[in-house]
Design an enzyme around this catalytic site. Structure first.
Site, PDB file in Angstrom:
ATOM      1  N   ARG A 126      24.856  18.853  -8.361  1.00  0.00           N
ATOM      2  CA  ARG A 126      24.637  19.461  -7.105  1.00  0.00           C
ATOM      3  C   ARG A 126      25.709  18.636  -5.998  1.00  0.00           C
ATOM      4  O   ARG A 126      25.412  18.549  -4.692  1.00  0.00           O
ATOM      5  CB  ARG A 126      23.346  19.542  -6.411  1.00  0.00           C
ATOM      6  CG  ARG A 126      22.292  20.060  -7.200  1.00  0.00           C
ATOM      7  CD  ARG A 126      22.670  21.896  -6.754  1.00  0.00           C
ATOM      8  NE  ARG A 126      21.469  22.512  -7.753  1.00  0.00           N
ATOM      9  CZ  ARG A 126      21.354  22.713  -8.956  1.00  0.00           C
ATOM     10  NH1 ARG A 126      22.412  22.412  -9.543  1.00  0.00           N
ATOM     11  NH2 ARG A 126      20.468  23.340  -9.561  1.00  0.00           N
ATOM     12  N   SER A 184      16.483  26.377  -2.638  1.00  0.00           N
ATOM     13  CA  SER A 184      16.022  24.843  -2.552  1.00  0.00           C
ATOM     14  C   SER A 184      16.381  23.886  -1.442  1.00  0.00           C
ATOM     15  O   SER A 184      17.394  23.940  -1.217  1.00  0.00           O
ATOM     16  CB  SER A 184      16.472  24.396  -4.235  1.00  0.00           C
ATOM     17  OG  SER A 184      16.209  25.057  -5.033  1.00  0.00           O
ATOM     18  N   GLU A 210      19.266  19.278   0.094  1.00  0.00           N
ATOM     19  CA  GLU A 210      20.374  19.491  -0.433  1.00  0.00           C
ATOM     20  C   GLU A 210      21.131  20.619   0.536  1.00  0.00           C
ATOM     21  O   GLU A 210      22.193  21.417   0.382  1.00  0.00           O
ATOM     22  CB  GLU A 210      20.426  20.156  -2.061  1.00  0.00           C
ATOM     23  CG  GLU A 210      19.504  21.440  -2.082  1.00  0.00           C
ATOM     24  CD  GLU A 210      19.839  22.394  -3.574  1.00  0.00           C
ATOM     25  OE1 GLU A 210      19.708  21.500  -4.258  1.00  0.00           O
ATOM     26  OE2 GLU A 210      20.063  23.236  -3.441  1.00  0.00           O
TER      27      GLU A 210
END
Ligand code: NAP
Length: 343
Positions: free
Chosen positions: A167, A241, A338
């Site tokens: 990520r 997320s 994130e």
């Protein structure tokens, strides 16, 4: 290209949160970017590049600068001279990600199918090296085209120069943030094995009695599984997320495992372990479905923050702190968001 003033950003991001952009423009070409950047330079304005707005949290006070919405389109297919099984697909940064995946599946091109139904644009995909169901976009990226904000020169990044990680990529670093991605070249295959080993996908095909799923069947399975677990963007505001999975040392993992014997683990290299943050939030912190004002942790997947309507960036930040502190108190792990923030 028009530069507008005081434009609401609320409906330009999937969280459905945020104030106004002092200046706003939509760009459709590399030349538009240059015009926009010159404008920002003259007025000494900070800039923010917006794609599909699916991974951002925008301040309730908005952004006192120029927001550039990247809508560069275009799809170009080409073949490699020496290997007819490999197909290169150049896609404009503003192309919708899932439309691109669908295009590939329809053309029987393998590589991106596990990344079906991820919201956002092509230009955002290398930035956070999007990943799902055992696949990461880095494995299909050949080149990334970008414009240097300071010099207005074009740079073509080879895969290795993108410094892809979990990520993460060069484009998330301080230096990398000085580039605007304009296009990506994907390397796809006409002949490849489908990867359906990820637990949820494997179980789906076992239940359906399908032994060798086709590319189209795999895409359909991913879309269905995601829809069952993730909130419907038409009903709720969300940025998917909110936290990354925690990557911890083996030593730390062994310590936690004595306390929480069911804690799942996935090896990362020789001495690091990835533990699902969603599992920690649910099984250790009992935060699944937890609400704070108008926002909360989605009841089917606690990693996902949801705006139930009229939520604010302030509430999301309070929720992030509350969740982060609880995880730290119970496990000693500092979880990281994130989601990109304009706060
Ligand atoms: P899940 O299957 O409930 O698994 C929980 C976590 O365990 C995942 O985050 C995954 O890490 C990890 N995991 C599971 N099997 C693994 C394996 N075989 N090898 C390595 N790691 C494994 O996850 P979920 O919430 O339903 O999500 C399914 C997939 O979609 C995941 O890959 C997830 O990352 C992705 N997704 C991403 C977003 C986003 O906004 N970034 C949102 C929703 C779903 P990884 O996350 O590293 O795969």
């Amino acid at each position: 290209m028009k530069i507008a003033e005081n434009v609401s950003l609320k409906n330009l991001n999937t969280f459905k949160i945020g104030g106004n952009a002092r200046y706003f423009c939509e760009i459709f070409s590399v030349n538009d970017i240059k015009v926009a950047l010159k404008f920002a330079k003259e007025k000494k304005l900070p800039i923010f590049i917006l794609g599909g707005g699916s991974n951002v949290l925008i301040s309730d006070d908005g952004f006192y600068g120029l927001v550039i919405k990247n809508s560069i389109l275009g799809l170009e297919l080409s073949e490699l001279e020496d290997d007819k099984n490999i197909v290169l697909l150049k896609a404009g940064a503003g192309e919708n990600w899932d439309d691109l995946v669908q295009f590939c599946v329809e053309k029987s091109l393998y590589g991106l199918e596990n990344l079906s139904a991820i919201p956002g644009t092509v230009g955002a995909s290398p930035v956070q090296n999007i990943g799902a169901y055992g696949a990461e976009v880095k494995d299909c990226i050949k080149k990334v085209f970008a414009i240097n904000i300071d010099t207005l020169e074009e740079k073509i990044f080879e895969n290795i120069e993108c410094q892809f990680a979990y990520r993460n990529s060069f484009f998330k670093t301080k230096e990398g943030r000085r580039f605007i991605i304009t296009a990506v070249i994907f390397k796809l295959s006409r002949k490849a094995e489908i990867n359906f080993n990820y637990k949820d996908i494997k179980e789906y095909f076992e239940k359906e009695g399908i032994k060798n799923p086709s590319l189209k069947e795999l895409r359909e399975a991913v879309i269905l599984i995601r829809a069952q677990k993730l909130p419907d963007l038409k009903k709720f505001g969300t940025a998917g997320s909110y936290f990354k999975n925690a990557i911890i040392s083996k030593e730390k993992f062994i310590e936690l495992k004595t306390q929480y014997p069911l804690l799942p683990e996935f090896s990362v290299g020789v001495d690091m372990v990835k533990v699902p943050t969603a599992w920690i939030l649910d099984s250790i912190c009992s935060l699944k479905g937890f609400k704070l004002g108008n926002v909360g942790l989605y009841e089917k997947q606690p990693l996902v923050f949801v705006n139930y309507g009229n939520g604010t960036a302030e509430e999301i930040i309070s929720l992030e702190k509350k969740v982060g502190n609880t995880v730290f108190e119970k496990t000693g792990i500092k979880i990281e968001s994130e989601v990109e923030k304009i706060i």
